[in-house]
Enzyme design. Structure first.
Site, mmCIF file in Angstrom:
data_model
loop_
_atom_site.group_PDB
_atom_site.id
_atom_site.type_symbol
_atom_site.label_atom_id
_atom_site.label_comp_id
_atom_site.label_asym_id
_atom_site.label_seq_id
_atom_site.Cartn_x
_atom_site.Cartn_y
_atom_site.Cartn_z
ATOM 1 C CE LYS A 28 16.361 0.731 72.596
ATOM 2 N NZ LYS A 28 16.407 -0.149 71.388
ATOM 3 C CB ALA A 29 19.996 -2.562 79.355
ATOM 4 N N GLY A 30 21.369 -2.509 76.135
ATOM 5 C CA GLY A 30 22.531 -3.032 75.416
ATOM 6 C C GLY A 30 22.379 -4.505 75.071
ATOM 7 C CD1 TRP A 33 28.181 -4.686 71.745
ATOM 8 C CD2 TRP A 33 27.864 -3.076 73.271
ATOM 9 N NE1 TRP A 33 29.402 -4.136 72.024
ATOM 10 C CE2 TRP A 33 29.240 -3.147 72.952
ATOM 11 C CE3 TRP A 33 27.435 -2.132 74.205
ATOM 12 C CZ2 TRP A 33 30.178 -2.313 73.557
ATOM 13 C CZ3 TRP A 33 28.370 -1.304 74.801
ATOM 14 C CH2 TRP A 33 29.725 -1.393 74.481
ATOM 15 C CE LYS A 87 15.279 -8.590 73.007
ATOM 16 N NZ LYS A 87 15.204 -7.731 71.822
ATOM 17 C CG HIS A 89 13.418 -6.857 77.163
ATOM 18 N ND1 HIS A 89 14.774 -6.708 77.221
ATOM 19 C CD2 HIS A 89 13.051 -6.385 75.933
ATOM 20 C CE1 HIS A 89 15.213 -6.193 76.079
ATOM 21 N NE2 HIS A 89 14.191 -5.989 75.283
ATOM 22 C CB SER A 119 18.283 4.233 75.067
ATOM 23 O OG SER A 119 18.348 3.326 74.007
ATOM 24 C CE1 TYR A 174 25.135 0.275 75.706
ATOM 25 C CE2 TYR A 174 26.059 2.175 76.840
ATOM 26 C CZ TYR A 174 25.614 1.575 75.689
ATOM 27 O OH TYR A 174 25.646 2.270 74.496
ATOM 28 N NE ARG A 238 19.049 7.129 71.238
ATOM 29 C CZ ARG A 238 19.613 8.069 71.991
ATOM 30 N NH1 ARG A 238 19.609 9.307 71.591
ATOM 31 N NH2 ARG A 238 20.172 7.772 73.165
HETATM 32 P P1 A3P Z 1 21.138 4.349 72.375
HETATM 33 O O1 A3P Z 1 19.692 4.478 72.035
HETATM 34 O O2 A3P Z 1 21.511 5.103 73.606
HETATM 35 O O3 A3P Z 1 22.032 4.659 71.233
HETATM 36 P P2 A3P Z 1 18.957 -2.804 73.223
HETATM 37 O O4 A3P Z 1 19.764 -3.639 72.298
HETATM 38 O O5 A3P Z 1 18.837 -3.346 74.597
HETATM 39 O O6 A3P Z 1 17.659 -2.421 72.594
HETATM 40 O O7 A3P Z 1 19.790 -1.450 73.440
HETATM 41 C C1 A3P Z 1 19.940 -0.511 72.418
HETATM 42 C C2 A3P Z 1 20.944 0.512 72.869
HETATM 43 O O8 A3P Z 1 22.254 -0.088 72.860
HETATM 44 C C3 A3P Z 1 21.004 1.716 71.931
HETATM 45 O O9 A3P Z 1 21.404 2.813 72.743
HETATM 46 C C4 A3P Z 1 22.096 1.276 70.982
HETATM 47 O O10 A3P Z 1 22.677 2.330 70.265
HETATM 48 C C5 A3P Z 1 23.088 0.658 71.977
HETATM 49 N N1 A3P Z 1 24.053 -0.228 71.332
HETATM 50 C C6 A3P Z 1 23.822 -1.236 70.476
HETATM 51 N N2 A3P Z 1 24.969 -1.769 70.051
HETATM 52 C C7 A3P Z 1 25.962 -1.072 70.644
HETATM 53 C C8 A3P Z 1 27.394 -1.140 70.587
HETATM 54 N N3 A3P Z 1 28.023 -2.014 69.820
HETATM 55 N N4 A3P Z 1 28.098 -0.277 71.343
HETATM 56 C C9 A3P Z 1 27.460 0.627 72.129
HETATM 57 N N5 A3P Z 1 26.118 0.745 72.221
HETATM 58 C C10 A3P Z 1 25.383 -0.101 71.479
#
Ligand code: A3P
Length: 257
Positions: A28-30, A33, A87, A89, A119, A174, A238
């Site tokens: 959940k660190a991004g 993305w 990928k 973790h 998250s 992030y 989210r």
């Molecule tokens: P939130 O739950 O705070 O919205 P991972 O990919 O490591 O599982 O991380 C998911 C988190 O990254 C979620 O956070 C998601 O919304 C956020 N995320 C994914 N794509 C993103 C983007 N393009 N810009 C900003 N946050 C993003």
């Protein structure tokens, strides 16, 4: 999800290739993305190419062993042509040694503990492969103890921070990505030895924005069956917000080194 420990021998012996790029994060660190940014860069900014398959196919998850129909990460990786975007973790100490023997590049994304925990809490609610997270008050204590999947956030971010001294690791925050996405896209480009023109950076920036990824079925995990990820409980994409400034986290990290 089957416990990672049941496949540990296979994971530990995983054979990295020299041109593998490892994207390592605490959950959940991004991750998603950054995977989208990297795939867009690897495709020279031709972002339509990234729509060829969902994220977990374009960038397989090394240690994951899900029940069918989702194949294991290693099975997928073995069939993936080079250059592979892998990928993980896994905390630094558990990464298969072949990545270091092959001198692979790594991109690590860190997110501040508070937003990361929030998250993760919402993800664990919709992630049917994990036990229900219970109340936030219960969950946050377990998170602080590291009693969640992939262990302690503290050990994770610190272990990878220290790995920068030994390996080719680009450590990205992030919060920096939120603050100035194009700056961070260019940083990743330089690390990958890519020199793309500004219009390509602009395309990648637009394509990897939160709103674009939320609507992109190849990036929003909507292709996952709802008995694994129930997005009616909480969407994968989210909020994508940050509450803590990256400078504060970097300051904290430096205190440990
Ligand atoms: P939130 O739950 O705070 O919205 P991972 O990919 O490591 O599982 O991380 C998911 C988190 O990254 C979620 O956070 C998601 O919304 C956020 N995320 C994914 N794509 C993103 C983007 N393009 N810009 C900003 N946050 C993003």
């Amino acid at each position: 999800m089957q416990p990672i420990a049941t496949s540990w021998e296979k994971i530990e012996k995983f054979q990295a290739r020299p041109d593998d790029l490892l994207i390592a994060t605490y959950p959940k660190a991004g991750t998603t993305w950054m995977q989208e940014i990297i795939d867009s860069i690897m495709n020279d900014g031709e972002v339509e190419q990234t729509r060829r398959a969902p994220t977990h196919v374009r960038s397989p998850f090394l240690e994951i062993c899900s029940p069918p129909p989702v194949p294991s990460g290693i099975d997928m990786l073995e069939k993936t042509p080079s250059p592979r975007l892998v990928k993980t973790h896994l905390p630094y100490d558990l990464v298969p040694q072949s990545f270091w023997q092959q001198k692979c590049k790594v991109i690590y994304v860190a997110r501040n503990a508070k937003d990361n925990a929030v998250s993760y809490y919402f993800f664990d609610k919709m992630n049917k492969t994990q036990p229900d997270p219970g109340t936030w008050d219960e969950y946050v204590l377990r998170f602080l103890k590291g009693d969640v999947a992939w262990g302690s956030w503290f050990d994770h971010v610190l272990g990878w921070w220290n790995a920068r001294d030994k390996h080719d690791v680009l450590y990205v925050f992030y919060e920096d990505m939120k603050e100035d996405p194009k700056r961070e896209i260019r940083k990743v480009m330089r690390f990958l030895g890519k020199n793309l023109p500004e219009d390509a950076v602009e395309k990648i920036y637009q394509h990897t924005s939160f709103s674009a990824m939320k609507e992109n079925p190849m990036a929003n995990y909507s292709s996952f069956p709802s008995n694994l990820l129930d997005q009616t409980l909480s969407p994968f994409m989210r909020k994508g917000a940050h509450l803590v400034q990256s400078g504060a986290i970097r300051q904290k990290a430096l205190q440990f080194t």
